[in-house]
Design a protein around this motif. Structure first.
Motif, PDB file in Angstrom:
ATOM      1  N   PHE A 137       0.827  -1.204   0.000  1.00 49.38           N
ATOM      2  CA  PHE A 137       0.000   0.000   0.000  1.00 49.38           C
ATOM      3  C   PHE A 137       0.861   1.254   0.000  1.00 49.38           C
ATOM      4  O   PHE A 137       0.599   2.200  -0.750  1.00 49.38           O
ATOM      5  CB  PHE A 137      -0.940   0.008   1.206  1.00 49.38           C
ATOM      6  N   GLU A 138       1.905   1.269   0.821  1.00 50.05           N
ATOM      7  CA  GLU A 138       2.772   2.448   0.887  1.00 50.05           C
ATOM      8  C   GLU A 138       3.514   2.660  -0.429  1.00 50.05           C
ATOM      9  O   GLU A 138       3.700   3.802  -0.863  1.00 50.05           O
ATOM     10  CB  GLU A 138       3.763   2.316   2.041  1.00 50.05           C
ATOM     11  N   ALA A 139       3.955   1.570  -1.067  1.00 47.65           N
ATOM     12  CA  ALA A 139       4.643   1.703  -2.354  1.00 47.65           C
ATOM     13  C   ALA A 139       3.702   2.286  -3.404  1.00 47.65           C
ATOM     14  O   ALA A 139       4.092   3.163  -4.188  1.00 47.65           O
ATOM     15  CB  ALA A 139       5.170   0.351  -2.817  1.00 47.65           C
ATOM     16  N   CYS A 140       2.462   1.811  -3.427  1.00 43.51           N
ATOM     17  CA  CYS A 140       1.481   2.342  -4.373  1.00 43.51           C
ATOM     18  C   CYS A 140       1.169   3.808  -4.070  1.00 43.51           C
ATOM     19  O   CYS A 140       1.138   4.654  -4.981  1.00 43.51           O
ATOM     20  CB  CYS A 140       0.196   1.518  -4.320  1.00 43.51           C
ATOM     21  N   ARG A 141       0.960   4.109  -2.811  1.00 45.63           N
ATOM     22  CA  ARG A 141       0.597   5.471  -2.428  1.00 45.63           C
ATOM     23  C   ARG A 141       1.704   6.457  -2.780  1.00 45.63           C
ATOM     24  O   ARG A 141       1.442   7.602  -3.167  1.00 45.63           O
ATOM     25  CB  ARG A 141       0.285   5.536  -0.934  1.00 45.63           C
ATOM     26  N   SER A 142       2.977   6.004  -2.668  1.00 53.34           N
ATOM     27  CA  SER A 142       4.095   6.894  -2.999  1.00 53.34           C
ATOM     28  C   SER A 142       4.100   7.281  -4.466  1.00 53.34           C
ATOM     29  O   SER A 142       4.734   8.268  -4.856  1.00 53.34           O
ATOM     30  CB  SER A 142       5.425   6.220  -2.639  1.00 53.34           C
TER      31      SER A 142
END
Length: 506
Positions: free
Chosen positions: A316-321
């Motif tokens: 999720f964090e990789a996508c959000r970045s």
């Protein structure tokens, strides 16, 4: 460079991933010097693993079933005895990691929460925080290592070659730090230097992993097995980053779909298991959709949706970045180099064909991965065979013999390394053919003339030349000009002699 010499009465472990740490701990009470090019836990694939550790931990499972799935995934090249050993020691290895403090996900009764991944017949993948297994496991094991009195940790040292005595036995390593070369003599050496992801332009692994452990051992005369087999993870997040963020297979285990730009699922027509087909099948299907201009996306809206931040926080964090929300829209994916099944040929205790040299983890070929590694068997292999190598190396004794000449690895300039990475992805990637591999080998010849004994070039040649010689498609190795598997499954065994690869009988 200036040269220093150090004598160490113990085991020299080179590599700070799970295999190296496991070896260092298991060698107790023998003294261990653990040498890593980066701070422990950094620049190693173990810390980036998301899925978890596969082991038969439930009443519905058994080591025999786990071993059978491992053999089936390996497309005829897995050693059944080694697969049985890995599966038998698997539950104990997971519990040992838990005893070190690895916070595996548990149910209300305290039992391991298990997920199913591709090509597994049972749910047997022990996870941490959804997709934080590698990070959490490594933190626990690193803490254990730093508290162990028998282990001395040296960080910031890079392997430059292996030391051999007058009889050819490995008796230490040539290490470099801040421009100073140090000959570290030791009773035994364990290579745990990781894989080859940095040789590819698209990779999910640290780009510093350039196969230099393989190269140093090849220069010393060790036998290597199956270097052509490189696994490409089907679902790297396609946002133009180097390395590419990994999207764990556990998402497809939870029911996420693969779709093209039109929203059409394409895996259901490719394999009976659909999105849970073996990784090589999924990687080629995604590659084909992208090459056809239809694109490839992972759709987890129905399977995970609003639970994404808690269930899969790393993804999720990789996508959000990148400005993406995988809970509300499909995200773009592409295959990327993920794992090297080939490596130094070892026995069940990590011993290579050179006396005094052991190997564990991704740089080793222990016989359990064959042509296509079963999902989440990598951390397990690192823990099981790393410990076995540590115990075996700790038993090696002997008076030091005179040191013979050592071949030193040379470095490849950054510009040439980046050109090599692009060529490897283009010519020795998901789809291969003779013409492309020959172009790659011609490029390697030109670079090799300028930079003799450059580690990345040696490792790349091992992959490319053996891929050219394997005129069939098997597991992760797919030849467009030889799309069928040969009637007989045979391993590749090679040795570097006078700058050329010499093939051995399998």
């Amino acid at each position: 460079m200036t040269m220093d010499t150090q004598h160490f009465d113990g085991v020299l472990v080179i590599g700070g991933g799970l295999a190296g740490l496991s070896a260092a701990l298991a060698a107790a009470p023998r003294r261990v010097r653990l040498v890593s090019p980066a701070p422990l836990g950094e620049a190693c694939s173990s810390s980036w693993a998301q899925g978890g550790v596969a082991a038969a931990l439930s009443p519905e499972d058994s080591p025999a079933l786990h071993a059978a799935d491992t053999v089936a995934a390996g497309a005829g090249l897995v050693d059944p005895g080694r697969a049985a050993l890995l599966a038998a020691e698997g539950p104990g290895a997971v519990r040992r990691l838990a005893s070190f403090g690895a916070p595996f996900d548990r149910d209300r009764q305290g039992e391991f929460l298990l997920s199913r991944e591709a090509a597994h017949g049972r749910a047997r993948v022990a996870r941490v925080g959804g997709d934080r297994a590698g990070q959490a496991i490594m933190a626990a094991v690193i803490g254990r290592v730093r508290r162990s009195a028998h282990v001395e940790v040296l960080e910031g040292w890079r392997l430059s070659g292996l030391l051999q005595d007058s009889l050819g036995a490995v008796c230490g390593a040539l290490m470099e730090r801040n421009g100073v070369l140090t000959a570290m003599r030791a009773t035994a050496v364990i290579l745990a230097t990781g894989g080859v992801g940095g040789l590819y332009a698209e990779t999910t692994t640290p780009s510093a992993l350039l196969g230099e452990g393989l190269a140093a051992a090849a220069l010393a005369g060790a036998t290597l097995a199956d270097p052509e087999f490189v696994q490409f993870h089907p679902t790297a997040l396609d946002i133009g980053r180097d390395p590419a963020p990994l999207i764990t297979e556990a998402l497809r285990g939870e029911g996420a779909w693969l779709v093209n730009a039109a929203g059409e699922r394409f895996m259901t027509s490719q394999h009976p298991d659909g999105e849970l087909a073996p990784r090589d099948v999924v990687a080629r299907a995604i590659h084909a959709e992208r090459e056809a201009g239809r694109g490839a996306f992972l759709d987890a809206r129905s399977a995970v949706g609003a639970h994404f931040p808690k269930a899969f926080p790393t993804v999720f964090e990789a996508c959000r970045s990148a400005g993406l929300d995988p809970g509300v829209a499909p995200v773009p994916v592409a295959p990327a180099c993920h794992y090297h099944m080939g490596g130094l040929l070892t026995d069940a205790d990590g011993a290579t064909t050179l006396a005094g040299l052991y190997a564990a983890g991704e740089c080793a070929s222990s016989g359990v991965h064959g042509a296509n590694r079963l999902a989440s068997n990598s951390l397990l292999e690192a823990a099981v065979f790393g410990a076995r190598a540590g115990r075996a190396a700790s038993r090696r004794l002997g008076a030091p013999r005179p040191l013979a000449q050592t071949r030193k690895l040379s470095r490849l300039p950054e510009e040439d390394l980046q050109a090599l990475r692009k060529a490897m992805s283009r010519e020795a990637g998901v789809i291969r053919e003779a013409a492309g591999l020959e172009r790659l080998l011609s490029r390697l010849d030109l670079l090799g003339a300028r930079f003799p004994d450059a580690g990345p070039l040696i490792a790349a040649r091992l992959i490319a030349e053996c891929a050219l010689e394997r005129r069939e498609s098997r597991g992760a190795h797919f030849r467009a000009d030889h799309p069928e598997a040969a009637a007989e499954a045979r391993r590749t065994l090679v040795r570097l002699e006078a700058g050329s690869l010499s093939r051995k009988a399998a």
